[in-house]
Design a protein around this motif. Structure first.
Motif, PDB file in Angstrom:
ATOM      1  N   ILE A  76       0.816  -1.203   0.000  1.00 45.82           N
ATOM      2  CA  ILE A  76       0.000   0.000   0.000  1.00 45.82           C
ATOM      3  C   ILE A  76       0.857   1.263   0.000  1.00 45.82           C
ATOM      4  N   LEU A  77       2.077   1.165   0.519  1.00 46.20           N
ATOM      5  CA  LEU A  77       2.962   2.334   0.493  1.00 46.20           C
ATOM      6  C   LEU A  77       3.318   2.733  -0.937  1.00 46.20           C
ATOM      7  N   MET A  78       3.494   1.745  -1.802  1.00 48.99           N
ATOM      8  CA  MET A  78       3.778   2.063  -3.211  1.00 48.99           C
ATOM      9  C   MET A  78       2.576   2.733  -3.868  1.00 48.99           C
ATOM     10  N   SER A  79       1.378   2.296  -3.514  1.00 46.73           N
ATOM     11  CA  SER A  79       0.167   2.911  -4.066  1.00 46.73           C
ATOM     12  C   SER A  79       0.036   4.359  -3.600  1.00 46.73           C
ATOM     13  N   LEU A  80       0.297   4.592  -2.330  1.00 50.07           N
ATOM     14  CA  LEU A  80       0.231   5.958  -1.812  1.00 50.07           C
ATOM     15  C   LEU A  80       1.321   6.831  -2.418  1.00 50.07           C
ATOM     16  N   PHE A  81       2.504   6.276  -2.602  1.00 45.53           N
ATOM     17  CA  PHE A  81       3.589   7.018  -3.247  1.00 45.53           C
ATOM     18  C   PHE A  81       3.223   7.383  -4.678  1.00 45.53           C
ATOM     19  N   LEU A  82       2.618   6.451  -5.401  1.00 43.69           N
ATOM     20  CA  LEU A  82       2.182   6.723  -6.773  1.00 43.69           C
ATOM     21  C   LEU A  82       1.122   7.824  -6.800  1.00 43.69           C
ATOM     22  N   LEU A  83       0.187   7.775  -5.873  1.00 42.77           N
ATOM     23  CA  LEU A  83      -0.857   8.799  -5.815  1.00 42.77           C
ATOM     24  C   LEU A  83      -0.272  10.169  -5.476  1.00 42.77           C
ATOM     25  N   LEU A  84       0.549  10.235  -4.450  1.00 43.80           N
ATOM     26  CA  LEU A  84       1.144  11.519  -4.067  1.00 43.80           C
ATOM     27  C   LEU A  84       2.073  12.058  -5.152  1.00 43.80           C
ATOM     28  N   GLY A  85       2.818  11.166  -5.782  1.00 44.46           N
ATOM     29  CA  GLY A  85       3.696  11.592  -6.874  1.00 44.46           C
ATOM     30  C   GLY A  85       2.926  12.141  -8.054  1.00 44.46           C
ATOM     31  N   SER A  86       1.819  11.507  -8.392  1.00 43.93           N
ATOM     32  CA  SER A  86       1.033  12.003  -9.529  1.00 43.93           C
ATOM     33  C   SER A  86       0.347  13.318  -9.182  1.00 43.93           C
ATOM     34  N   ILE A  87      -0.090  13.481  -7.947  1.00 47.87           N
ATOM     35  CA  ILE A  87      -0.672  14.773  -7.545  1.00 47.87           C
ATOM     36  C   ILE A  87       0.405  15.861  -7.582  1.00 47.87           C
ATOM     37  N   PHE A  88       1.606  15.535  -7.144  1.00 47.70           N
ATOM     38  CA  PHE A  88       2.708  16.489  -7.154  1.00 47.70           C
ATOM     39  C   PHE A  88       3.076  16.907  -8.578  1.00 47.70           C
ATOM     40  N   LEU A  89       2.947  15.978  -9.534  1.00 47.48           N
ATOM     41  CA  LEU A  89       3.353  16.267 -10.919  1.00 47.48           C
ATOM     42  C   LEU A  89       2.276  16.964 -11.747  1.00 47.48           C
ATOM     43  N   VAL A  90       1.081  17.157 -11.228  1.00 48.71           N
ATOM     44  CA  VAL A  90       0.022  17.817 -11.995  1.00 48.71           C
ATOM     45  C   VAL A  90       0.427  19.237 -12.410  1.00 48.71           C
ATOM     46  N   PRO A  91       1.020  20.050 -11.530  1.00 51.52           N
ATOM     47  CA  PRO A  91       1.384  21.411 -11.972  1.00 51.52           C
ATOM     48  C   PRO A  91       2.464  21.452 -13.048  1.00 51.52           C
ATOM     49  N   PHE A  92       3.236  20.393 -13.183  1.00 53.42           N
ATOM     50  CA  PHE A  92       4.313  20.358 -14.172  1.00 53.42           C
ATOM     51  C   PHE A  92       3.800  19.809 -15.496  1.00 53.42           C
ATOM     52  N   LEU A  93       3.186  20.676 -16.273  1.00 51.34           N
ATOM     53  CA  LEU A  93       2.651  20.348 -17.602  1.00 51.34           C
ATOM     54  C   LEU A  93       1.613  19.230 -17.561  1.00 51.34           C
ATOM     55  N   GLY A  94       1.010  18.998 -16.412  1.00 51.08           N
ATOM     56  CA  GLY A  94      -0.056  18.014 -16.301  1.00 51.08           C
ATOM     57  C   GLY A  94       0.401  16.575 -16.339  1.00 51.08           C
TER      58      GLY A  94
END
Length: 125
Positions: A76-94
């Motif tokens: 589940i930590l990998m899933s949370l990391f993937l979610l947080l990483g994708s939210i973090f990358l939204v401002p960078f050209l989507g």
């Protein structure tokens, strides 16, 4: 009935699986659960899967005719990391928008597997 399939490192993609009167198109089966799919066993096999609006059916658990219960085991930590990483990358050209669907499906699989573990299913990797 199991249709044609091809395997990747972590999963097996079938063209279709027929269970009773139900037909699942293009289901995704983790390799750990795929080992227990046997159409020649006597009795009923119960399959637990999730279907999100943007994915194919994904198997998360199986109950064999002999009463054995198995579910997927994921980190589940990998899933949370993937979610947080994708939210973090939204401002960078989507770029984060590309990863959000897989992050949500990964979290849904984790939640479904946790529910099955609470019902006595044995997690297998």
């Amino acid at each position: 009935m199991l249709g044609e399939h091809f395997s990747t490192t972590y999963q097996c993609n079938y063209t279709l699986i027929k269970i009773g009167e139900n037909i699942l198109q293009k289901p995704i089966v983790p390799l750990s659960i795929n080992n227990f799919l046997d159409v020649h066993d006597g009795g009923d096999t119960n399959i637990y899967y999730i279907k999100l609006f943007f994915t194919n059916p994904i198997f998360v658990g199986i109950e064999t005719p002999y009463g054995d219960k198995y579910c997927t085991k994921r980190n589940i930590l990998m899933s949370l990391f993937l979610l947080l990483g994708s939210i973090f990358l939204v401002p960078f050209l989507g770029f984060g928008l590309l990863f959000l669907p897989s992050a949500f499906s990964s979290l849904a699989i984790d939640c479904a597997a946790a529910e099955l573990r609470g019902k006595g299913f044995q997690p297998i990797k």
